[in-house]
Design an enzyme around this catalytic site. Structure first.
Site, PDB file in Angstrom:
ATOM      1  N   LYS A  83       0.388  -1.455   0.160  1.00 37.88           N
ATOM      2  CA  LYS A  83      -0.262   0.294   0.266  1.00 37.88           C
ATOM      3  C   LYS A  83       0.566   1.044   0.067  1.00 37.88           C
ATOM      4  CE  LYS A  83      -4.124  -0.129   2.575  1.00 37.88           C
ATOM      5  NZ  LYS A  83      -5.288  -0.344   4.146  1.00 37.88           N
TER       6      LYS A  83
HETATM    7  O1  G3P Z   1      -7.765   0.012   5.056  1.00 41.23           O
HETATM    8  C1  G3P Z   1      -8.089   1.120   5.363  1.00 41.23           C
HETATM    9  C2  G3P Z   1      -9.497   1.412   5.299  1.00 41.23           C
HETATM   10  O2  G3P Z   1     -10.335   0.598   4.743  1.00 41.23           O
HETATM   11  C3  G3P Z   1     -10.312   2.777   6.585  1.00 41.23           C
HETATM   12  O3  G3P Z   1     -11.157   2.390   7.539  1.00 41.23           O
HETATM   13  O4  G3P Z   1     -12.712   3.108   8.931  1.00 41.23           O
HETATM   14  O5  G3P Z   1     -10.558   3.631   9.597  1.00 41.23           O
HETATM   15  O6  G3P Z   1     -11.758   4.992   7.924  1.00 41.23           O
HETATM   16  P1  G3P Z   1     -11.707   3.410   8.208  1.00 41.23           P
END
Ligand code: G3P
Length: 216
Positions: A83
């Site tokens: 990533k």
């Molecule tokens: O992997 C990245 C992602 O899915 C982040 O999710 O809920 O922290 O915005 P969130």
């Protein structure tokens, strides 16, 4: 449509893998911190549980650093995807890693223009963060629809990995648009199985079964 789990919790990933419905995993520094173990060790363990792509996030801000970290991650297991963030340096790193045969997931994508740049840089996945767009009063899933249109127009091979999924509606919307993948917390994956009428139906069948005459 592929379903990924967005987690670095090995116990959750084991439970998810047992369903044979999970195609991959995504992690990030916040999830790694939550898991509370050495990131490389966790990645190694995850790659032994999840056979599909496992995303590992770089933390450098410059392309050289990202490439160095990415190459190191790629040595952990064959299914590692690196990533990198959606920045100028990130796109340079994406191009260099892709040339080396390392698959890249361009993360922190919030617009179709950013996704266009990721595709042109050879990204294997692009990750639009729908939940975080919702958080600031935008309709996150609209960006996924735009990305799908742009990618279809030019037949880009980059797969759309819908991320920052917070609920089952996000998953359904992603599926309706035709996104390649949705990555979600284990709790959201569990919710996909559920419907009150399923529970009510099982209860009623079991009650009626008691009324069926039995020989003994
Ligand atoms: O992997 C990245 C992602 O899915 C982040 O999710 O809920 O922290 O915005 P969130």
């Amino acid at each position: 449509m592929q379903l990924f789990i967005d987690s670095a919790e090995v116990s959750e990933l084991r439970k998810a893998a047992e369903t044979n419905l999970i195609n991959g995993c995504t992690t990030n520094p916040s999830l790694a911190a939550k898991a509370g173990k050495d990131y490389n060790d966790v990645l190694k363990e995850i790659c032994s549980i999840i056979k599909g792509p496992v995303s590992a996030e770089t933390i450098s801000l410059d392309a050289d650093g990202m490439v160095k970290e990415g190459v190191a991650f790629s040595k952990i297991a064959k299914n590692i995807v690196v990533k990198v963030p959606m920045t100028v340096e990130g796109m340079k790193a994406c191009q260099r890693l892709t040339k080396k045969g390392v698959k890249v997931n361009v993360t922190l994508c919030f617009s179709a223009n950013q996704a266009l740049l990721a595709a042109k840089s050879g990204a294997f996945f692009v990750s639009p963060f729908v939940g975080r767009l919702d958080d600031i009063g935008k309709i996150g899933i609209d960006v996924v629809r735009e990305i799908k249109q742009v990618y279809d127009n030019y037949k880009f091979k980059t797969q759309i990995l819908v991320a920052s999924v917070r609920n089952t509606i996000h998953v359904l919307d992603a599926a309706k648009i035709g996104a390649d993948i949705a990555t979600m917390p284990y709790s959201v994956f569990e919710q996909l199985f559920k419907h009150t009428l399923t529970d009510v139906g099982i209860k009623r069948f079991l009650e009626d079964w008691e009324k069926v005459p039995k020989k003994r």
